[in-house]
Motif scaffolding. Sequence first.
Motif, PDB file in Angstrom:
ATOM      1  N   GLY A 101       0.812  -1.207   0.000  1.00 15.22           N
ATOM      2  CA  GLY A 101       0.000   0.000   0.000  1.00 15.22           C
ATOM      3  C   GLY A 101       0.848   1.260   0.000  1.00 15.22           C
ATOM      4  N   GLU A 102       0.183   2.398   0.207  1.00 19.03           N
ATOM      5  CA  GLU A 102       0.865   3.685   0.064  1.00 19.03           C
ATOM      6  C   GLU A 102       1.816   3.990   1.217  1.00 19.03           C
ATOM      7  N   LYS A 103       1.714   3.269   2.318  1.00 17.86           N
ATOM      8  CA  LYS A 103       2.705   3.416   3.384  1.00 17.86           C
ATOM      9  C   LYS A 103       3.971   2.633   3.058  1.00 17.86           C
ATOM     10  N   ALA A 104       3.797   1.531   2.360  1.00 20.29           N
ATOM     11  CA  ALA A 104       4.959   0.716   1.990  1.00 20.29           C
ATOM     12  C   ALA A 104       5.702   1.323   0.813  1.00 20.29           C
ATOM     13  N   VAL A 105       4.964   1.707  -0.208  1.00 21.24           N
ATOM     14  CA  VAL A 105       5.537   2.387  -1.381  1.00 21.24           C
ATOM     15  C   VAL A 105       4.689   3.631  -1.605  1.00 21.24           C
ATOM     16  N   THR A 106       5.227   4.788  -1.288  1.00 21.96           N
ATOM     17  CA  THR A 106       4.441   6.018  -1.303  1.00 21.96           C
ATOM     18  C   THR A 106       3.986   6.391  -2.713  1.00 21.96           C
ATOM     19  N   PRO A 107       2.937   7.208  -2.809  1.00 19.66           N
ATOM     20  CA  PRO A 107       2.500   7.674  -4.121  1.00 19.66           C
ATOM     21  C   PRO A 107       3.609   8.351  -4.907  1.00 19.66           C
ATOM     22  N   ALA A 108       4.525   9.027  -4.215  1.00 18.95           N
ATOM     23  CA  ALA A 108       5.635   9.697  -4.914  1.00 18.95           C
ATOM     24  C   ALA A 108       6.490   8.671  -5.653  1.00 18.95           C
ATOM     25  N   VAL A 109       6.779   7.539  -5.027  1.00 15.49           N
ATOM     26  CA  VAL A 109       7.575   6.491  -5.670  1.00 15.49           C
ATOM     27  C   VAL A 109       6.790   5.851  -6.801  1.00 15.49           C
ATOM     28  N   ALA A 110       5.510   5.542  -6.550  1.00 13.44           N
ATOM     29  CA  ALA A 110       4.681   4.928  -7.584  1.00 13.44           C
ATOM     30  C   ALA A 110       4.565   5.832  -8.807  1.00 13.44           C
ATOM     31  N   ASN A 111       4.373   7.127  -8.578  1.00 11.80           N
ATOM     32  CA  ASN A 111       4.263   8.065  -9.699  1.00 11.80           C
ATOM     33  C   ASN A 111       5.573   8.198 -10.454  1.00 11.80           C
ATOM     34  N   ALA A 112       6.688   8.131  -9.728  1.00 10.64           N
ATOM     35  CA  ALA A 112       7.992   8.195 -10.393  1.00 10.64           C
ATOM     36  C   ALA A 112       8.194   6.978 -11.288  1.00 10.64           C
ATOM     37  N   ILE A 113       7.737   5.821 -10.832  1.00 10.63           N
ATOM     38  CA  ILE A 113       7.826   4.598 -11.651  1.00 10.63           C
ATOM     39  C   ILE A 113       6.973   4.758 -12.902  1.00 10.63           C
ATOM     40  N   ALA A 114       5.737   5.233 -12.715  1.00  9.61           N
ATOM     41  CA  ALA A 114       4.838   5.411 -13.861  1.00  9.61           C
ATOM     42  C   ALA A 114       5.423   6.386 -14.873  1.00  9.61           C
ATOM     43  N   THR A 115       6.035   7.447 -14.388  1.00 10.54           N
ATOM     44  CA  THR A 115       6.638   8.431 -15.292  1.00 10.54           C
ATOM     45  C   THR A 115       7.784   7.820 -16.085  1.00 10.54           C
ATOM     46  N   LEU A 116       8.602   7.006 -15.428  1.00 13.04           N
ATOM     47  CA  LEU A 116       9.749   6.389 -16.110  1.00 13.04           C
ATOM     48  C   LEU A 116       9.305   5.479 -17.253  1.00 13.04           C
ATOM     49  N   VAL A 117       8.217   4.763 -17.047  1.00  9.48           N
ATOM     50  CA  VAL A 117       7.770   3.821 -18.085  1.00  9.48           C
ATOM     51  C   VAL A 117       6.661   4.421 -18.951  1.00  9.48           C
ATOM     52  N   LYS A 118       6.441   5.735 -18.775  1.00  2.27           N
ATOM     53  CA  LYS A 118       5.530   6.499 -19.632  1.00  2.27           C
ATOM     54  C   LYS A 118       4.087   5.984 -19.549  1.00  2.27           C
ATOM     55  N   VAL A 119       3.628   5.798 -18.311  1.00  2.66           N
ATOM     56  CA  VAL A 119       2.261   5.370 -18.051  1.00  2.66           C
ATOM     57  C   VAL A 119       1.559   6.475 -17.262  1.00  2.66           C
ATOM     58  N   ALA A 120       0.328   6.813 -17.669  1.00  2.95           N
ATOM     59  CA  ALA A 120      -0.375   7.918 -17.030  1.00  2.95           C
ATOM     60  C   ALA A 120      -1.161   7.490 -15.802  1.00  2.95           C
ATOM     61  N   THR A 121      -1.669   6.256 -15.800  1.00  2.00           N
ATOM     62  CA  THR A 121      -2.566   5.812 -14.733  1.00  2.00           C
ATOM     63  C   THR A 121      -2.057   4.515 -14.112  1.00  2.00           C
ATOM     64  N   ILE A 122      -2.064   4.466 -12.794  1.00  2.93           N
ATOM     65  CA  ILE A 122      -1.660   3.254 -12.076  1.00  2.93           C
ATOM     66  C   ILE A 122      -2.905   2.438 -11.753  1.00  2.93           C
ATOM     67  N   GLY A 123      -2.940   1.208 -12.216  1.00  2.53           N
ATOM     68  CA  GLY A 123      -4.087   0.349 -11.996  1.00  2.53           C
ATOM     69  C   GLY A 123      -3.982  -0.449 -10.706  1.00  2.53           C
ATOM     70  N   LYS A 124      -4.977  -1.318 -10.485  1.00  2.68           N
ATOM     71  CA  LYS A 124      -5.026  -2.166  -9.297  1.00  2.68           C
ATOM     72  C   LYS A 124      -4.992  -3.633  -9.696  1.00  2.68           C
ATOM     73  N   PHE A 125      -4.430  -4.449  -8.837  1.00  2.00           N
ATOM     74  CA  PHE A 125      -4.450  -5.888  -9.053  1.00  2.00           C
ATOM     75  C   PHE A 125      -5.889  -6.367  -9.051  1.00  2.00           C
TER      76      PHE A 125
END
Length: 607
Positions: free
Chosen positions: A583-607
């Motif tokens: 969850g967002e305490k384990a991997v913060t939104p800042a890290v998740a958004n940085a990953i999405a930006t690196l791989v050129k993805v606009a939206t982060i989905g859910k399992f």
Amino acid sequence: MGNHTNPSLARKRLSTLAVTTTLAAVGVGVIGTGVANAATPAGVGHTQVNPALDTAAALNSVKVTGADGLTVTADIAGTQIAEAITDYTNVHVTIDWNEDHVDPQAIDVHPNSGDAGKPASNSVAHTFKAPGTYHVTVKVDDGSGGAAKTATKDVTVFAAPTLVAAVSTKTPAPGSPVVVNLTGSSVDKSAAGATTTIKWGDTASDSVLTGDPSKILTTDAKLSHTYAAGNYTLSVQLNDGLGNANSKTDAQTFAITVGANGKIVVNRASGSDHYATGDRYTTGLVIAQRAWADNGKAATDTAHRQQAKAVVLATGVAFPDALAGGPLAKKVGGPLLLTDGGAATTNPDVLKEIQRVLPPTSATVPAASSTVYILGGEKAISTGIENELTAKGYTVKRLAGADRYETALKIAKDGMGDPSRLILARGDEGTNHNGFADALAAGPYAANVFGGAVVLSNGSTMDPATKAYVTSKLHVGAKNVGVVGGPAVAAIKTIPGSADLYSASFGNDRYETAAMLADKFPHNVTVGVATGLQFPDALTGGAYMASIGGPLLLSDPTALSDATAKKLGLIYTTTPEVDIFGGEKAVTPAVANAIATLVKVATIGKF
């Protein structure tokens, strides 16, 4: 009682021992046919014949019915007892399986109320620990004071073929290859003619590979295929090639979706998205539900999830006993789940998940298909949890040693069958109780690329048993030992003569070490990311990555680590998916958004 020694006296029918087989815990056994009936012992006179057992009454037939296995059933229907015997309380029949550390089993011979000549129950089952030939003995004593009588037969059992396949991606871009990985699959050593057949699901011819699947490298061209845009069902079947009625197969299927543009997707696996209480336990459940079908429904599962063959259960309170669990989960073919090991019962949602993916043992479900592997001793997973799972009908196998290092050895030897290759990584507490990182990143690598189990060093040293085990795998000309992380490299150097006999992967920190391991995977596979400062999400996420054949990267939870960012930046055009575990305490939104930006993805989905 004098006429008990008269061999012509009419006898009641008590049993004739037959041996049948059922699907068992580690594989499929085949009982050898054509074995001679047990003969009457030479030189036995009439006055020495025990009336409890006819001279040809025991072990005089062998039958193979339905599914065979390492589990064999001894059935005594047919053995004869003297008519004069009316008190069955003193009649004893036992079966000695002639296996180390296994006591003889008794068979109840008390008659049914409606038929004094037939026993109320007349069989016992036994699961052998390993393939081989065993000298099985039946012993009958009628309680009359005469010598008990025995008869014997050799029983041969074989291990079942175990297919542990993974695909490099389920969502490739057009023209980008899908690679099948067979690491972890196995066949009985006697099955020299084993074949693995891959049906790609399009117009391409099947790929057929022969021999031990664990020795087929992912570089083999027959394991790689490219698709046009569309949806396909890829199937893999392993046949042991025994070439008779006892020949067995194992199979898996995968849904392949080839998009017109091959876009990457980024998903987060978090328990909070699906459960009222999002925590380490529910995150593990979300991950398992992505990969594993409802029990018995894999053939019709619309997501083409796999049928679990077992479950690995570890405590979510501490990491030591669970560090080596990722490769085991891949090997036995099931999810790795966490529960509060100190509790008296299993976490209710975790128990529901075990019941969802794994049926309990029954008349139609053998022990092989209902096994829960518990990692660690009673302080890690309580006896209450073990007893609860047993009461629910599961076969529970506890893999435990005196400490974390011995537990890892138990997992390697008993859980994974003592593989020829292994990974050594640190398993000590480390600074701030976070010495787990190298071993967790090493799990998918051991399961899919290097092959073998994970064993643990105590920082830069090894306990004597681990050192001896690692030493036994060091061979000139074959680097069967991989070492992950600086502390483990220091530890293996304490073995005299070990130089140049192992391969090493270690970076300046845990993040760089994980990235170095990811470099050894094909670049067109799904990539996982978890925090490098807490173990639970990396543990369940790492087991998932092991099951699908991808690497596990680590990051600081608040800022994307440089080595991880560099790796993601290099592979963004080839990887189909990046999965973030926690969850967002384990991997913060800042890290998740940085990953999405690196791989050129606009939206982060859910399992």
